[in-house]
Design a protein around this motif. Structure first.
Motif, PDB file in Angstrom:
ATOM      1  N   ALA A   5      20.239 -12.444  43.728  1.00 38.41           N
ATOM      2  CA  ALA A   5      19.056 -12.853  42.962  1.00 38.41           C
ATOM      3  C   ALA A   5      18.060 -11.699  42.846  1.00 38.41           C
ATOM      4  N   LYS A   6      17.885 -10.956  43.908  1.00 41.29           N
ATOM      5  CA  LYS A   6      16.951  -9.827  43.903  1.00 41.29           C
ATOM      6  C   LYS A   6      17.329  -8.810  42.828  1.00 41.29           C
ATOM      7  N   THR A   7      18.602  -8.499  42.729  1.00 38.69           N
ATOM      8  CA  THR A   7      19.067  -7.535  41.731  1.00 38.69           C
ATOM      9  C   THR A   7      18.938  -8.107  40.325  1.00 38.69           C
ATOM     10  N   LEU A  84      17.598  -1.655  45.261  1.00 40.53           N
ATOM     11  CA  LEU A  84      17.193  -3.013  45.603  1.00 40.53           C
ATOM     12  C   LEU A  84      17.973  -3.626  46.762  1.00 40.53           C
ATOM     13  N   GLU A  85      19.235  -3.251  46.913  1.00 37.02           N
ATOM     14  CA  GLU A  85      20.066  -3.890  47.930  1.00 37.02           C
ATOM     15  C   GLU A  85      20.588  -2.935  48.989  1.00 37.02           C
ATOM     16  N   GLY A  86      20.431  -1.653  48.773  1.00 35.40           N
ATOM     17  CA  GLY A  86      20.941  -0.682  49.723  1.00 35.40           C
ATOM     18  C   GLY A  86      22.326  -0.202  49.338  1.00 35.40           C
ATOM     19  N   GLU A  87      22.733   0.888  49.933  1.00 37.76           N
ATOM     20  CA  GLU A  87      24.010   1.524  49.597  1.00 37.76           C
ATOM     21  C   GLU A  87      25.204   0.610  49.867  1.00 37.76           C
ATOM     22  N   ALA A  88      25.089  -0.241  50.868  1.00 37.93           N
ATOM     23  CA  ALA A  88      26.201  -1.134  51.217  1.00 37.93           C
ATOM     24  C   ALA A  88      26.543  -2.085  50.074  1.00 37.93           C
TER      25      ALA A  88
END
Length: 145
Positions: A5-7, A84-88
């Protein structure tokens, strides 16, 4: 393998900003939030992250707001996801195939899918999303005439 949702919210906000890029207009968080149905406080946090990552510029004051820091054509979706979510979230790091042959086959398939997703995100720009949106809007307008 959709988006969190954030992305999704971040991409919607960036598309709004890309839509006014040519005019040099700035958009305020409240305006973007209202247009896209995004919680305003949540969007403020995302916009701050995008600004810190160098994807947005902000200005204060009565005519302040946000604009893209670079042309929409130079912002790829992998960059947005990483911010927004990090490299992972990109899933580029693979795990060593281990276990039974069946598990190894599934791990290799999962790694292949992660790699294909990463490549697609790296080769899709914000401008391309806007072009797809515009084409969809035009097709819908033609349908209603």
């Amino acid at each position: 393998m959709g988006f969190a949702a954030k992305t999704t919210y971040g991409l919607l906000a960036l598309m709004e900003l890309a839509g006014v890029e040519a005019s040099g207009e700035r958009l305020q968080v409240a305006e973007i939030a209202a247009r896209q149905g995004i919680p305003e406080r949540y969007l403020e946090q995302m916009m701050a992250s995008l600004r810190r990552a160098g994807l947005l510029r902000s200005s204060r004051g009565p005519r302040g707001g946000y604009q893209l820091a670079r042309p929409a054509a130079s912002i790829d979706l992998a960059e947005v996801l990483e911010c927004l979510e990090g490299e992972a979230a990109l899933g580029s790091a693979g795990e060593e195939a281990s276990g039974s042959p069946e598990r190894q086959v599934l791990q290799e398939l999962a790694q292949s899918l992660r790699q294909q997703r990463l490549e697609r995100l790296q080769h899709t720009s914000l401008a391309q999303l806007l072009e797809q949106r515009d084409a969809l809007q035009q097709a819908q307008a033609m349908y209603f005439i």
